[in-house]
Scaffold this active site. Structure first.
Site, PDB file in Angstrom:
ATOM      1  N   VAL A 160      77.274  43.594  29.100  1.00  0.00           N
ATOM      2  CA  VAL A 160      78.109  42.873  28.145  1.00  0.00           C
ATOM      3  C   VAL A 160      78.941  43.899  27.384  1.00  0.00           C
ATOM      4  O   VAL A 160      78.396  44.841  26.814  1.00  0.00           O
ATOM      5  CB  VAL A 160      77.248  42.050  27.159  1.00  0.00           C
ATOM      6  N   VAL A 196      74.665  47.379  27.410  1.00  0.00           N
ATOM      7  CA  VAL A 196      75.874  47.314  26.592  1.00  0.00           C
ATOM      8  C   VAL A 196      76.951  48.184  27.228  1.00  0.00           C
ATOM      9  O   VAL A 196      76.739  49.362  27.495  1.00  0.00           O
ATOM     10  CB  VAL A 196      75.594  47.791  25.152  1.00  0.00           C
ATOM     11  N   LYS A 197      78.114  47.583  27.482  1.00  0.00           N
ATOM     12  CA  LYS A 197      79.218  48.310  28.106  1.00  0.00           C
ATOM     13  C   LYS A 197      80.068  48.988  27.032  1.00  0.00           C
ATOM     14  O   LYS A 197      80.615  48.325  26.145  1.00  0.00           O
ATOM     15  CB  LYS A 197      80.089  47.367  28.938  1.00  0.00           C
ATOM     16  N   ILE A 198      80.159  50.312  27.151  1.00  0.00           N
ATOM     17  CA  ILE A 198      80.904  51.126  26.198  1.00  0.00           C
ATOM     18  C   ILE A 198      81.942  51.938  26.973  1.00  0.00           C
ATOM     19  O   ILE A 198      81.606  52.562  27.984  1.00  0.00           O
ATOM     20  CB  ILE A 198      79.967  52.101  25.443  1.00  0.00           C
ATOM     21  N   THR A 206      79.893  41.826  33.240  1.00  0.00           N
ATOM     22  CA  THR A 206      80.954  40.996  32.671  1.00  0.00           C
ATOM     23  C   THR A 206      81.851  41.881  31.810  1.00  0.00           C
ATOM     24  O   THR A 206      81.499  43.020  31.487  1.00  0.00           O
ATOM     25  CB  THR A 206      80.397  39.864  31.801  1.00  0.00           C
TER      26      THR A 206
END
Length: 220
Positions: free
Chosen positions: A60, A86-88, A27
């Site tokens: 996310v 975790v999207k970085i 997402t």
């Protein structure tokens, strides 16, 4: 190669999960906004709902631009669901955040990757998976899938454990090319998933079998 759904649409995720071929979900704030999901709590509630459907990684994305903000968001997101990634983003602040979160044992999806250099930096910082954006590179006249192949090649040659996820996928051909290029994962829109199912010879074959069956029954 595993398939993830790239969407925040709960109905699409439910339908995709029924096929038994989806291993995770990605997402981002744009996808959430497209579904009318607003604010941190709305995003969090949607992610919880996705986790009830998909027993796999859910990516996310953070929205902070500075490293401290990304780290704080990442630590919060890591508590939301059982298997968060975790999207970085692939920025200087992002690599700093990736390194800090990876030291905490938090899994990272390094997003917005557009070069082998960025992929190498992310792997060194501790990214779980790197996401080269195929379609966006194609949009500006570059070969997005060549980047997937180059990253996969370098990772394999140096025994780097970071996985490669083909992202910004636009059509079923991208999925074939990603698998051939050595991607571990391809994250795709629901429309592309359904296009992968379809083939005119399958449709005509099913229709012919049914027609022959009905004819046989009429003769009895």
């Amino acid at each position: 190669m595993k398939l993830f759904l790239d969407t925040a649409n709960i109905q699409e995720i439910r339908l995709g999960a029924r096929l038994g071929v989806i291993s995770g979900v990605t997402t981002n704030p744009s996808l959430a906004a497209k579904e009318g999901i607003g604010g941190r709590e709305g995003y969090k509630a949607a992610v919880h709902e996705i986790a009830d459907i998909i027993d796999g990684p859910i990516s996310v994305e953070v929205v902070s631009q500075d490293a401290a903000g990304m780290i704080a968001e990442g630590r919060d997101i890591a508590e939301w669901v059982p298997n968060p990634w975790v999207k970085i983003p692939s920025t200087a602040a992002g690599f700093e955040a990736i390194a800090a979160l990876a030291r905490d044992g938090i899994k990272i999806n390094q997003t917005l990757c557009f070069s082998v250099n960025q992929a190498l930096l992310g792997a060194q910082a501790g990214s779980t998976v790197v996401s080269p954006f195929v379609g966006r590179l194609d949009d500006i006249g570059q070969d997005g899938m060549a980047l997937v192949a180059d990253i996969a090649n370098v990772y394999q040659r140096h025994n780097i454990k970071t996985m490669v996820m083909a992202a910004s996928v636009r059509h079923p051909r991208h999925c074939i090319l990603a698998a051939q290029a050595g991607a571990h994962i391809s994250t795709i829109p629901y429309t592309v998933l359904m296009q992968m199912v379809q083939h005119p010879l399958t449709d005509s074959g099913v229709a012919r079998f049914l027609q022959d069956w009905q004819k046989a029954g009429n003769r009895q």
